[in-house]
Scaffold this motif. Structure first.
Motif, PDB file in Angstrom:
ATOM      1  N   TRP A   1       0.839  -1.216   0.000  1.00 48.46           N
ATOM      2  CA  TRP A   1       0.000   0.000   0.000  1.00 48.46           C
ATOM      3  C   TRP A   1       0.864   1.253   0.000  1.00 48.46           C
ATOM      4  O   TRP A   1       0.553   2.246  -0.637  1.00 48.46           O
TER       5      TRP A   1
ATOM      6  N   LEU B   1       0.447   3.918  -2.875  1.00 48.75           N
ATOM      7  CA  LEU B   1       0.040   5.307  -2.607  1.00 48.75           C
ATOM      8  C   LEU B   1       1.119   6.276  -3.103  1.00 48.75           C
ATOM      9  O   LEU B   1       0.822   7.315  -3.674  1.00 48.75           O
TER      10      LEU B   1
ATOM     11  N   LEU C   1      -9.520   5.415   1.979  1.00 49.22           N
ATOM     12  CA  LEU C   1      -8.260   5.594   2.725  1.00 49.22           C
ATOM     13  C   LEU C   1      -8.438   5.377   4.224  1.00 49.22           C
ATOM     14  O   LEU C   1      -7.608   4.726   4.866  1.00 49.22           O
TER      15      LEU C   1
ATOM     16  N   LEU D   1      -6.303   2.834   6.472  1.00 47.24           N
ATOM     17  CA  LEU D   1      -5.472   3.300   7.590  1.00 47.24           C
ATOM     18  C   LEU D   1      -5.794   2.513   8.848  1.00 47.24           C
ATOM     19  O   LEU D   1      -4.910   2.132   9.618  1.00 47.24           O
TER      20      LEU D   1
ATOM     21  N   LEU E   1       1.216   4.052   7.190  1.00 48.19           N
ATOM     22  CA  LEU E   1       0.638   4.622   5.974  1.00 48.19           C
ATOM     23  C   LEU E   1       0.160   6.051   6.164  1.00 48.19           C
ATOM     24  O   LEU E   1      -0.353   6.671   5.239  1.00 48.19           O
TER      25      LEU E   1
ATOM     26  N   SER F   1       1.820   8.721   3.856  1.00 47.32           N
ATOM     27  CA  SER F   1       1.525   8.497   2.436  1.00 47.32           C
ATOM     28  C   SER F   1       0.079   8.849   2.131  1.00 47.32           C
ATOM     29  O   SER F   1      -0.231   9.418   1.085  1.00 47.32           O
ATOM     30  N   SER F   2      -0.823   8.513   3.058  1.00 44.64           N
ATOM     31  CA  SER F   2      -2.235   8.786   2.750  1.00 44.64           C
ATOM     32  C   SER F   2      -2.499  10.291   2.739  1.00 44.64           C
ATOM     33  O   SER F   2      -3.251  10.797   1.900  1.00 44.64           O
TER      34      SER F   2
ATOM     35  N   TYR G   1      -1.202  11.609  -0.487  1.00 47.05           N
ATOM     36  CA  TYR G   1      -2.102  11.240  -1.584  1.00 47.05           C
ATOM     37  C   TYR G   1      -3.301  12.199  -1.646  1.00 47.05           C
ATOM     38  O   TYR G   1      -3.674  12.691  -2.708  1.00 47.05           O
ATOM     39  N   ARG G   2      -3.897  12.421  -0.463  1.00 46.20           N
ATOM     40  CA  ARG G   2      -5.046  13.345  -0.421  1.00 46.20           C
ATOM     41  C   ARG G   2      -4.659  14.704  -1.006  1.00 46.20           C
ATOM     42  O   ARG G   2      -5.355  15.265  -1.839  1.00 46.20           O
TER      43      ARG G   2
END
Length: 2044
Positions: free
Chosen positions: A608, A612, A655, A659, A666, A669-670, A673-674
């Motif tokens: 993941w 991501l 997401l 998470l 993560l 990274s999340s 990404y957002r």
């Protein structure tokens, strides 16, 4: 107010005023008194002194406000210093008593404070005169301080500062006491008191040695304490104190006396730095950690202390100066870097701390190294930094290479060195960036190994270091574009080789991305092929990411990073790789939601993370694509972009659950990404993701209401949602300052990190918003919120209304459901997003929706309006107004205002009152003017009340700010309130304590708004206006005296407004002095205000401003500002120095503008001064090498002295030698030199005429002319052109070019035949040579080519051998470019080599054009006047120059044709793009064609002209010189040009080749001329027209044009258009010349056809010949199909433009109207003449019938011109237009068409009408005296002589013509008579008797009478003599024409007249010269007539003895006089005379 202007206070007037006016009156009187006292004589002052002192002291008791007390004190001091001092002690006692008084009531406070201020002022002015009283005074003041409140403490500190400054060393006894008192004040809770204490201590340390010796440590600790909780002003003041004291400790030389008393030890640099370091690392806690930090559990230093200490470092080094820093740089560097090393873990224990500490260290280095060192010292410093990097790297390597895992202290050590490396690398980057190309020696120096060092650090384990190294490479590439491609290659190569090392993959991908980001700063670009390499590499990385799990993450990131960076190169690079990018984009997301589900079920934490990372990277790449390649975003591409988006949004919604499953790894990274997805969606139009708006909105709401952030960091969100003006006033931290870089961290608050590169590696290729420092992205947690807020605004505006309402309700609830700090965070986010939404809706003119939508929005905003955070209130007020704007309903707006009114009336707390008062102001800002005046009244009323609430300065500030908004928006509606508002402002200005600076700033805003509103009204003279004006000026004066810099800035901008509206009422000298004093203020905003004001002033009155500044500098005792040396270099020099130091872009722009305005208006008058300024700046370029090189060339000028001074600039004996100006300033100076030359062009002609200049200089030595400074100009250009900096070289070459162009033609008076520039040829050669070396960038070479061609073609150098030096440079570059586009440098983009090739070709073209022109001019016979030797000299060069070019013509012509063909291809419209050659042209590649176009546009015109000339010279018949023997490695031109036809294409016949070339040139010309771009230069148009002229000079092209009628018409229409659109006479003349050539071509064609028809049909009957020429048999001309018609249109256009009277529409009738004839300008006359010549040629192009149809027009125009321009000129000359029209008439009348049988009768009729028209010009209506009779008579004569007799012999016409002659003979004007006789002579001699006889019969008798008349009254002057002579000639002609039988009568008439003028010998001696001439003339004629008509002669003589006797006497007299004159003359002469005379006598 006038009553206030007296020496003593006018008490009567004073007592009649109200309270407020009294204060104003007093202030005004004191201001006036201050000026008056200084101007009054001592005795007058002493008389009134007693009363004055009483009046002033009595004012003390009337509780004066702060400004008043300051002035009062000043006046008292001045009074005592001028008058007697004996009563001063009483005054001091009185003040002391007032201070001792026990009265503590607030009303008594002002009196006490005034007394304190008076004491300070008295001691400062009178100093030691006051003897020993000071101990009591100081004691008393210090005692008072114990019980004083903050205002008292503030004034006491300032007063003590004044006392200390006045007494100097005498005050030693109280130093300790003052020190103690100031110590306590330095940590006072009031910031103003801290500042005052710092100033007091700064004064104290001048004399108190203990401060920088024994007590040094405690002073430092004290300052650190003072920084705690400080504001910006305190940090500035205290850091100045600390820095100065520490610097003093190092440099002080202890006086002997002090040493004997106490052993003072020297303090070493190490100790001082240690001390500062302690503050930086431990803060103020010292050793006893009893500070609050302990209790909080964190032990890091508070940020404000760290920032304060950082500023102290900078002050410390600046005080010691640049020279000191140079010596001690190594020690200083290692200390500064050690602040972030592992030995001090405190500074870097958390990421947040580390980032902030790094910023501080960077700031210290930037401000010292960047600001204090000159360029050479900076290069040395850069080497030191390199050394430091190398050492750190060695340590690092040792750790990393240690295989033993036990000893891997790794992480700690890595962490330890990383921050030091980051700081060092960033400073190195910044240094090189600021050095620009002058840093070249540093990078070439192999011992420093800069690049190797940086590239090796790219592998460092820490990501921050890798990013810093990448950024450093970016800076190097921007500074030195020639390094960009090699660096890129090197990094790409390392990246490919080290693909398996994770550090290398990220490090080098960062480096490549950073370098790609540099491309947009380098105009020369990078080779196009690099894009392909990078794209391939990126694909490779992405594809191989999955192979090795250790590298997956890094490779994925690197791949997308490279693609994202590649996108910044723009459409030209990206278009080729777009398909691959879109494919990758498609593959990175799953195709359907189902696949996403399976992914979710299958993945683990690591996959993941990689996924991501990859998807965030892809989003970033696409975002980069959308923002940089807008042109490629076609419908089709958008369709490809969209499919992955739904999946991206689906992933967003999943997401949170992912998470939950995998936890914190993560998290980052999340978030990233957002953020990436939000950023992309912001850029895309909302329509593209319509389907999933709601999903996105829900996610946004969740993000905003459940953030990860624990602290409300409003500073990063709100500023863009507030209004700029509100921020300035309400949040002092947001103001722009010089310390913005470090102050930012305080703004964000303690728990929040400030931006840094490692938070977002993708920003490494972006340009930083604020100038050129490192990009500073915020941490992802913050930036995701900021993107979410922005996106929320867009999305919320596009969802359905129900959905919108739901979300708003949800947001409102989320605030209610949270508590405490959390609630603040949520409220901040929600209010920001709602503001963003309202702003978006208002911006897109949308609507909020139904009524129920208002409630939640209103509730949200209302809550925020009462929030404790000022920024939030500010944003809420803005949203409040936006809400009203969006709802757009009067009732709603009124209701909103009412809510605020009610709140303001009821609320008592400051928060509510500030919020709602601003809300009212904002409402007015957005809906102002509309609101009813009643609304306005209530608003103003409430704000008045609030602004007087002295208990809360905040409320006052906000209320006044709001009032200023209302004044701004109400405009004229506000007039009624102007007076009360103004008196309120003045009252507050006079009473608000100076400690509340923010209130004063708001007052300044109000005053400014008020002045703007009143505007030009302020010029009026009515009482009300003058009262307003006086009050405004008074307000400005109060603000100018305010200690706060921002208030002073407000004052300056108010005065600037006043100066704009009422310039006469602003005292310029005091304003200028105020500006000069603040020129170098430490406050950026104040400097900006100063320059904005200066810029406005110098536009109107530059000279006055400059004089005031110098006067002020000379008058002031102490130096105005330490930095600006106005006294020596004037304001201009000070501004140049400032420009060199300033870094703020806006400020630099203003400085340049100001200097430009000053230069424009003053440079010509102060020439030497300006040139010296520029020369001093440019002298910094003179390295030793270049100086000596100039020297050897110019021995004669005695310049040696100068050079010595150039080299000794550095050691000018001042303690701080000024650094040499930086390259940017030098570039500006070089531009100034060019501007000065341009200014002189419009001034006196002597600037460019050395003889005149020297003569005028002799007459008055103050005269100064540019030509006398030529040596300086050349030297400056030379210094600049040979500098290290490329930009400066370009400016230097430009200057050289301007100098050559302007001075090339000025002759050298001492050496006739030479010009003054000749002596500088060595310099010019030396300046040009370096530009042709191999490592010179192409743009410099291109510029140098231009200079070369200008120099060669200027004709300065006449000797070919001397020219060869420069010529050789061009030859060498020609050889270089022949290889074509492949072989030129691979360092830059291909278009750069295109630029260089074309520059060389253009230079050669220019030289060739000039050579041909000179050659042509020399072939024409020289006029006799030019017999000077100059012609001889130049004639060598005229042919010689052509010979020089001839050698290379073969090559050149081929290259020129190839370039033209390229240009033709590139200018084709876009729809033909598919037909262009795939590989590009001869000199451009297909990929770079867009960039190449501009270079072709710059040079094609000259190349076209040269090619046309070359083709002309070969006459289109010679074969190419190098045909077949092409020795080039490849054919330069495409094979179609038939060179090097090795490709086996069929060889074309020469005819085809010529046709192609002809059409190429014609096509390019027509394409260019028919659609002239607005930026087309005059030169291009002229060159193009000249090329056409050259083309039509030879027969072959003429036959082409002649035979192709459509082509001719097309050309004529294009030329017509040129004439219509371009006013320039030279262009119109050139166009007319081409028209004439086209008509000639047509004539030739018609003649040829007629000839061949006659030859062919020789046997046939004449009648059957077809008609050639236009009009055929019918005579009809079809517009658009007729050459003649097109020509007529064009000529009419020219004629009517010059003579509108010719247009029948305009004059109202086609008939002749009597207007006054006019003289045209010289250009106008030329144009009209050219048009007439063309008109007269037209009949020859027509068939007889055709000629009939155009004849009326042509005659009308020709005679019209004659009529309109027949002005009488002195001496009977004809004006040039009249001459041209007569010439044209003659051409028309003698046209063969008039005789041709088909057209004869019609022509005869028309010509008769024309003659009638001419005769009608003599209208008896009174124009007779206006028109020139001679012109009209000549016209009649032309008709008589040039047409067939039947035209003029019809009786009615002939009679009228004869009448005109008769009438003219009667005119008294002698010149008219002479001309008439001459014309008659030509008519009388006309061979056809039908024409001439009627004239003879009618006119002879009157001529004879005239002559006899002359005989009676002897002629007086030469004109009469001439008349007589002309008359006689006419009679003689008649005698010759007459038939035998009548001849005798005529001779009998003639002889008596002649004889009557003969004189006998007596008379001859005494006759006047005129009579003698007459005698000679008569005698000569008689001698001729005698032998011709001997019989008649004899009979006449016989019949009249008197005549005979007279003749004999005359002859005898003549012989006598001859003998007398030439007694010794040569025999031959006598014999000649005698023989002729004998002949005649015998003949008798």
């Amino acid at each position: 107010m006038e009553l206030a202007h007296s020496l003593l206070l006018n008490e009567e007037a004073y007592n009649q005023l109200g309270e407020v006016q009294k204060a104003e009156f007093i202030f005004d009187w004191l201001r006036y008194l201050e000026k008056l006292l200084l101007a009054t004589s001592r005795s007058d002052v002493r008389e009134k002194q007693k009363t004055l002192v009483e009046q002033l002291l009595s004012l003390l008791n009337s509780s004066p406000g702060p400004p008043t007390r300051k002035l009062l004190a000043k006046n008292l001091a001045i009074l005592y210093s001028i008058g007697d001092t004996f009563s001063v002690y009483e005054t001091i006692d009185k003040c002391n008593d007032l201070i001792r008084s026990k009265d503590d009531s607030p009303s008594y406070l002002p009196t006490k404070l005034a007394a304190v201020v008076c004491l300070g002022s008295l001691y400062k002015k009178l100093g030691r005169i006051l003897g020993n009283t000071f101990t009591d005074t100081v004691g008393n003041i210090l005692k008072a301080m114990k019980s004083a409140e903050s205002q008292g403490r503030y004034e006491i500190m300032l007063s003590l500062q004044n006392i200390l400054s006045g007494l100097g060393a005498a005050a030693t006894p109280c130093h300790r006491d003052v020190y103690k008192a100031a110590r306590s004040c330095l940590t006072d809770r009031s910031m103003a008191v801290r500042c005052a204490a710092a100033k007091c201590l700064l004064e104290l340390q001048n004399e108190a040695i203990f401060m920088w010796s024994t007590d040094l440590d405690s002073v430092a600790t004290l300052c650190f304490k003072s920084f705690e909780g400080s504001n910006y002003d305190v940090r500035i003041s205290v850091s100045k104190l600390l820095g100065t004291v520490l610097a003093k400790a190092i440099i002080s030389k202890h006086p002997g006396a002090a040493a004997s008393r106490q052993s003072v030890r020297r303090v070493s640099l190490e100790e001082v730095l240690e001390l500062l370091g302690t503050g930086f690392l431990r803060g103020s806690s010292g050793f006893l950690r009893a500070s609050g930090d302990m209790l909080k559990g964190t032990s890091s230093v508070s940020r404000d202390v760290r920032v304060g200490v950082t500023q102290a470092y900078v002050v410390f080094v600046s005080t010691l100066g640049g020279a000191w820093l140079e010596k001690n740089f190594a020690a200083f560097l290692s200390h500064t870097l050690s602040l972030v090393s592992q030995s001090h873990p405190k500074a870097t224990q958390t990421q947040i701390d580390a980032v902030c500490s790094r910023r501080c260290v960077s700031f210290i280095l930037r401000a010292t190294v960047g600001g204090l060192l000159g360029e050479k010292a900076q290069i040395a410093a850069a080497k030191d930094i390199c050394q430091a990097i190398w050492k750190l790297k060695k340590v690092m390597d040792a750790v990393m290479s240690d295989g033993n895992l036990e000893t891997r202290l790794g992480s700690a050590d890595v962490a330890a060195s990383q921050h030091m490396l980051v700081c060092a690398l960033q400073e190195l980057g910044n240094l090189i960036h600021s050095l620009g190309t002058t840093a070249a020696p540093l990078l070439q120096d192999s011992s420093a190994g800069v690049l190797d060092n940086i590239i090796s650090v790219t592998l460092h384990p820490s990501i921050s270091v890798r990013l810093a190294a990448a950024w450093c490479l970016h800076c190097i590439a921007v500074a030195l574009p020639s390094y960009l491609t090699p660096l890129l290659d090197r990094c790409l190569e390392r990246l490919t080789v080290l693909k398996s090392s994770p550090e290398a993959v990220t490090g080098f991908s960062f480096a490549v991305a950073a370098l790609l980001g540099a491309v947009k700063h380098c105009p020369l670009g990078i080779p196009h092929g690099k894009g392909k390499i990078i794209m391939t590499l990126a694909e490779d990385l992405l594809c191989s990411a999955a192979q090795n799990s250790r590298l997956s993450n890094q490779r994925t990131q690197a791949g997308w990073l490279l693609i994202a960076a590649l996108m910044t190169l723009g459409p030209a690079f990206v278009s080729h790789h777009l398909a691959r990018v879109l494919l990758l984009w498609k593959c990175v997301f799953p195709v359907s939601p189902k696949d996403l589900e399976t992914e979710k079920s299958r993945g683990d934490s690591f996959t993941w993370q990689v996924t991501l990372e990859g998807r965030a990277g892809a989003l970033c790449a696409i975002k980069s694509f959308v923002s940089h390649c807008g042109d490629l975003l076609t419908e089709e591409v958008i369709q490809h972009l969209l499919p992955p988006l739904p999946c991206a949004v689906d992933l967003l919604t999943l997401l949170s659950s992912i998470l939950k499953t995998y936890g914190s790894p993560l998290k980052t990274s999340s978030v990233v990404y957002r953020q990436r997805l939000y950023e992309l969606l912001i850029l895309l139009p909302p329509e593209t993701y319509e389907g999933y708006l709601c999903a996105v909105l829900r996610e946004l709401a969740a993000d905003l209401t459940a953030p990860d952030i624990q602290v409300a960091a409003s500073a990063f969100l709100l500023p863009r949602l507030c209004h700029q003006d509100d921020l300035l006033i309400l949040s002092p931290l947001l103001q722009d300052t010089d310390h913005r870089f470090i102050e930012e961290q305080l703004l964000l608050g303690n728990g929040i990190a400030c931006g840094s590169l490692e938070y977002d590696p993708y920003s490494v290729y972006k340009k930083d918003v604020e100038g050129d420092s490192v990009p500073k992205p915020l941490p992802p947690t913050l930036s995701v919120i900021s993107s979410a807020v922005k996106l929320f605004g867009v999305v919320c505006a596009h969802v359905g209304e129900a959905q919108r309402l739901l979300i708003l309700e949800q947001l409102l609830d989320s605030i209610k459901h949270t508590k405490g700090a959390r609630q603040q965070v949520v409220q901040l986010h929600v209010v920001s997003s709602v503001s963003s939404f309202l702003k978006y809706v208002a911006g897109s003119k949308g609507h909020l929706g139904p009524e129920e939508m208002r409630r939640p929005v209103l509730a949200l905003v209302m809550g925020a309006l009462e929030s404790p955070s000022p920024l939030l209130r500010c944003a809420a007020a803005e949203a409040w107004a936006r809400l009203a704007q969006v709802v757009d309903d009067g009732a709603f707006t009124a209701a909103l205002a009412q809510v605020s009114f009610d709140k303001l009336k009821s609320a008592r707390d400051a928060v509510t009152r500030t919020g709602h008062s601003l809300a009212l102001g904002s409402l007015h800002r957005y809906l102002g003017g509309i609101s009813s005046s009643q609304h306005l009244n209530s608003c103003v009323g409430i704000l008045y009340t609030l602004s007087q609430d002295s208990t809360s300065p905040d409320v006052q500030t906000w209320a006044l700010h709001s009032l200023s908004l209302i004044i701004d928006s109400a405009g004229p509606l506000y007039y009624t309130h102007a007076e009360p508002t103004l008196s309120l402002i003045i009252m507050l200005l006079l009473n608000v304590p100076p400690t509340h600076a923010e209130v004063h700033q708001s007052l300044g805003r109000c005053l400014n708004a008020l002045i703007t509103t009143l505007g030009p009204e302020l010029q009026g003279n009515s009482t009300s206006v003058s009262t307003l004006r006086t009050s405004c000026l008074l307000g400005c004066a109060v603000m100018q005296d305010n200690p706060d810099c921002l208030v002073q800035a407000q004052a300056i901008s108010c005065l600037q407004q006043l100066h704009m509206f009422a310039p006469r009422h602003v005292n310029l000298s005091s304003l200028v002095s105020c500006l000069c004093v603040n020129l170098c203020s430490p406050y950026l905003l104040l400097r900006r205000a100063v320059l904005a004001c200066l810029r406005q002033l110098v536009q109107r009155e530059a000279a006055e401003v400059s004089e005031h500044a110098v006067m002020l500098a000379k008058d002031s005792r102490e130096e105005l500002t330490p930095d600006a040396n106005i006294r020596e270099v004037g304001l201009e020099g000070a501004l140049l120095t400032l420009l060199d130091k300033e870094t703020d872009g806006r400020l630099c722009h203003d400085i340049k503008e100001t200097l430009n305005h000053m230069l424009t208006s003053m440079a010509v008058d102060k020439l030497s001064f300006w040139l010296k300024l520029c020369k001093d700046v440019l002298a910094a370029s003179a390295d030793f090498t270049t100086v000596t090189c100039v020297d050897t060339m110019q021995e004669e000028e005695g310049d040696k002295v100068d050079d010595a001074s150039v080299l000794t600039i550095r050691n000018d004996g001042r303690p701080h030698p000024s650094t040499n100006p930086r390259w940017a300033t030098r570039v500006f100076a070089a531009e100034c030199v060019c501007r000065i030359i341009n200014q002189c062009e419009n001034a006196h002609s002597a600037h460019f005429d050395i003889a005149l200049a020297q003569e005028m200089k002799k007459r008055d030595s103050r005269n100064d002319f540019l030509v006398l400074h030529l040596a300086d100009l050349i030297r400056m250009a030379f210094m600049a052109a040979t500098d290290h900096s490329d930009q400066l070289r370009l400016s230097g070459l430009e200057t050289l070019l301007v100098v050559i162009r302007r001075f090339a033609t000025i002759p050298e008076p001492e050496f006739p035949g030479h010009v003054i520039l000749e002596q500088y040829q060595a310099n010019v050669g030396a300046a040009l040579r370096p530009a042709f070396t191999s490592e010179t960038p192409p743009d410099v070479t291109a510029k140098a080519c231009q200079v070369c061609s200008a120099w060669i073609s200027s004709g300065v150098v006449s000797d070919l051998n001397d020219l060869r030096r420069v010529h050789q440079l061009l030859v060498a570059s020609l050889t270089k470019i022949q290889v074509g586009k492949e072989a030129l440098s691979h360092l830059y983009n291909e278009s750069a080599s295109t630029m260089e090739i074309l520059a060389v070709l253009k230079a050669w073209a220019e030289v060739y054009i000039i050579a041909v022109e000179r050659h042509k001019n020399h072939k024409q016979p020289l006029k006799t006047t030019c017999s000077e030797e100059s012609v001889g000299n130049r004639s060598i060069s005229s042919d010689g120059l052509l010979d020089l070019v001839h050698a290379d013509l073969g090559t050149l012509s081929r290259l020129w044709l190839a370039a033209l063909q390229d240009f033709a291809l590139l200018t084709l419209p876009s729809e033909f793009a598919s037909q262009l050659p795939v590989e590009g042209g001869a000199f451009y590649t297909a990929e770079t064609s867009e960039n190449a176009k501009s270079h072709y546009y710059n040079s094609w015109a000259f190349i076209l002209h040269a090619t046309a000339l070359w083709l002309t010279s070969t006459g289109f018949v010679a074969a190419d010189p190098d045909e077949g023997a092409s020795n080039l490695s490849r054919p330069v031109t495409p094979t179609s040009m038939c060179q090097g036809s090795s490709s086996g294409a069929p060889v074309k016949s020469p005819e085809d080749v010529y046709t192609e070339r002809f059409h190429l040139i014609l096509g390019i010309s027509v394409e260019f001329l028919c659609s002239l771009r607005s930026d087309a230069t005059m030169e291009s148009i002229t060159a193009c027209l000249h090329a056409l002229q050259a083309l039509l000079d030879v027969p072959w092209p003429r036959s082409k044009i002649g035979s192709d009628q459509d082509l001719g018409i097309e050309l004529l229409n294009v030329l017509h258009r040129v004439i219509l659109t371009r006013e320039s006479p030279s262009i119109q003349l050139a166009s007319l010349e081409v028209v004439r050539q086209i008509i000639c071509a047509a004539q030739e064609h018609v003649k040829e056809k007629r000839r061949s028809a006659e030859v062919d049909d020789g046997a046939a009957e004449k009648e059957t010949l077809p008609e050639f020429g236009e009009g055929k048999d019918t005579g009809g001309l079809v517009p658009g199909k007729s050459l003649v018609f097109a020509t007529l249109e064009l000529c009419v256009c020219i004629l009517v433009r010059q003579l509108p009277e010719l247009n029948p529409k305009l004059t109202g009738s086609p008939g002749v109207k009597a207007t006054k004839p006019q003289m045209l300008s010289e250009d106008g006359s030329r144009l009209v003449s050219a048009a007439l010549v063309t008109l007269s040629e037209l009949p020859a192009v027509c068939s007889p019938e055709g000629s009939i149809s155009i004849l009326p027009t042509i005659l009308y125009l020709t005679i019209g011109v004659l009529r309109e321009t027949a002005v009488k000129l002195p001496g009977g000359q004809l004006s040039s237009t009249v001459a041209a029209s007569l010439q044209a008439l003659k051409g028309i009348l003698s046209s063969p068409m008039a005789r041709a049988e088909k057209s004869h009768t019609a022509w005869t009729d028309l010509l008769r009408s024309a003659l009638t028209t001419v005769l009608d010009c003599w209208d008896p209506a009174g124009t007779h005296q206006e028109l020139d009779e001679v012109s009209l008579l000549t016209a009649i004569t032309v008709f008589t002589l040039s047409t067939s007799p039947e035209v003029t012999t019809i009786p009615c016409l002939q009679k009228r013509c004869i009448e005109k002659f008769k009438a003219t003979l009667e005119i008294k004007d002698p010149m008219v008579q002479i001309k008439t006789y001459q014309l008659l002579l030509s008519i009388f001699q006309y061979p056809n008797p039908a024409v001439s006889y009627p004239y003879i019969y009618s006119l002879v008798s009157s001529i004879v009478e005239k002559l006899q008349e002359i005989d009676k009254r002897k002629p007086e002057d030469t004109t009469e003599l001439q008349i007589f002579q002309e008359g006689i000639k006419v009679l003689e002609a008649l005698v010759a024409i007459a038939e035998e039988q009548h001849r005798s009568q005529l001779v009998a008439c003639l002889l008596p007249i002649l004889i009557s003028f003969l004189l006998d010998e007596n008379a001859l001696g005494s006759a006047t010269s005129i009579m003698r001439n007459l005698h000679d003339f008569a005698l000569q004629n008689l001698m001729q007539i005698g032998p011709q008509y001997s019989s008649v002669f004899k009979s006449v003589m016989a019949s009249s003895p008197a005549l005979k006797a007279r003749l004999e006497a005359a002859i005898k007299g003549n012989q006598e006089s001859v003998k007398l004159k030439i007694p010794t003359s040569k025999h031959t002469k006598n014999s000649g005379k005698n023989s002729s005379i004998q002949l005649k006598t015998n003949f008798l």
